[in-house]
Design a protein around this motif. Structure first.
Motif, mmCIF file in Angstrom:
data_model
loop_
_atom_site.group_PDB
_atom_site.id
_atom_site.type_symbol
_atom_site.label_atom_id
_atom_site.label_comp_id
_atom_site.label_asym_id
_atom_site.label_seq_id
_atom_site.Cartn_x
_atom_site.Cartn_y
_atom_site.Cartn_z
ATOM 1 N N GLN A 177 3.589 56.795 29.664
ATOM 2 C CA GLN A 177 2.360 56.908 28.881
ATOM 3 C C GLN A 177 1.137 56.639 29.764
ATOM 4 O O GLN A 177 0.115 57.300 29.630
ATOM 5 C CB GLN A 177 2.390 55.925 27.709
ATOM 6 N N GLU A 178 1.231 55.694 30.689
ATOM 7 C CA GLU A 178 0.126 55.415 31.606
ATOM 8 C C GLU A 178 -0.152 56.617 32.497
ATOM 9 O O GLU A 178 -1.298 56.955 32.766
ATOM 10 C CB GLU A 178 0.459 54.194 32.474
ATOM 11 N N ARG A 179 0.902 57.305 32.954
ATOM 12 C CA ARG A 179 0.715 58.484 33.798
ATOM 13 C C ARG A 179 0.063 59.610 33.021
ATOM 14 O O ARG A 179 -0.725 60.373 33.567
ATOM 15 C CB ARG A 179 2.051 58.945 34.370
ATOM 16 N N ILE A 228 -6.351 61.971 36.961
ATOM 17 C CA ILE A 228 -5.904 62.867 38.030
ATOM 18 C C ILE A 228 -4.917 63.889 37.486
ATOM 19 O O ILE A 228 -4.820 65.000 37.980
ATOM 20 C CB ILE A 228 -5.262 62.055 39.178
ATOM 21 N N VAL A 229 -4.207 63.536 36.430
ATOM 22 C CA VAL A 229 -3.232 64.434 35.820
ATOM 23 C C VAL A 229 -3.873 65.274 34.712
ATOM 24 O O VAL A 229 -3.628 66.471 34.614
ATOM 25 C CB VAL A 229 -2.039 63.628 35.256
ATOM 26 N N THR A 230 -4.718 64.658 33.888
ATOM 27 C CA THR A 230 -5.231 65.344 32.701
ATOM 28 C C THR A 230 -6.360 66.321 32.985
ATOM 29 O O THR A 230 -6.422 67.377 32.357
ATOM 30 C CB THR A 230 -5.701 64.332 31.645
ATOM 31 N N ILE A 231 -7.261 66.008 33.903
ATOM 32 C CA ILE A 231 -8.427 66.874 34.145
ATOM 33 C C ILE A 231 -8.008 68.258 34.629
ATOM 34 O O ILE A 231 -8.512 69.263 34.110
ATOM 35 C CB ILE A 231 -9.433 66.186 35.084
#
Length: 131
Positions: free
Chosen positions: A39-41, A46-49
């Protein structure tokens, strides 16, 4: 005397018994710790944008190809398709000083409060000078 090991799950403080390489006291703690870190990842920018940027580009590509070139659409229509105006890759200013918000090779130009023009950011810039 053997090492005293504590479960790696931060909400659990039980001792770990068994094999020397065991990290969690039970499968429930192992699963809970994995789900918390997963969930933190997911919330890491850096992952979502890049996901938002790629989604925006795909929406612009579909609109551009459906209209066989530049298209004028409403902002509400773009939002309904899942477009997020906060995420883009870069900005451009045309020779006529028109401002473009780009998502990779596609761009939008704000016409007024309700309408935007969808175009290619590299070659089909609206009203730009071509050599």
């Amino acid at each position: 005397m053997k090492d005293v090991r504590v479960c790696l799950n931060p909400v659990c403080d039980r001792l770990v018994l068994g094999r020397s390489d065991k990290k969690y006291c039970c499968d429930g703690c192992r699963s809970a710790h994995y789900n918390d870190t997963k969930q933190e990842r997911k919330s890491d920018p850096i992952v979502t944008i890049p996901k938002f940027q790629k989604n925006n580009r795909e929406i612009l590509r579909v609109i551009y190809e459906k209209n066989e070139g530049n298209a004028i659409v409403s902002k509400i229509y773009l939002i309904g398709l899942g477009f997020n105006f906060m995420y883009h890759t870069h900005f451009m200013i045309t020779y006529e000083r028109k401002f473009l918000q780009c998502c990779f090779d596609y761009a939008i130009r704000v016409i007024d409060d309700y309408l935007v023009e969808v175009c290619k950011s590299n070659d089909d810039v609206p009203n730009s000078k071509k050599n």
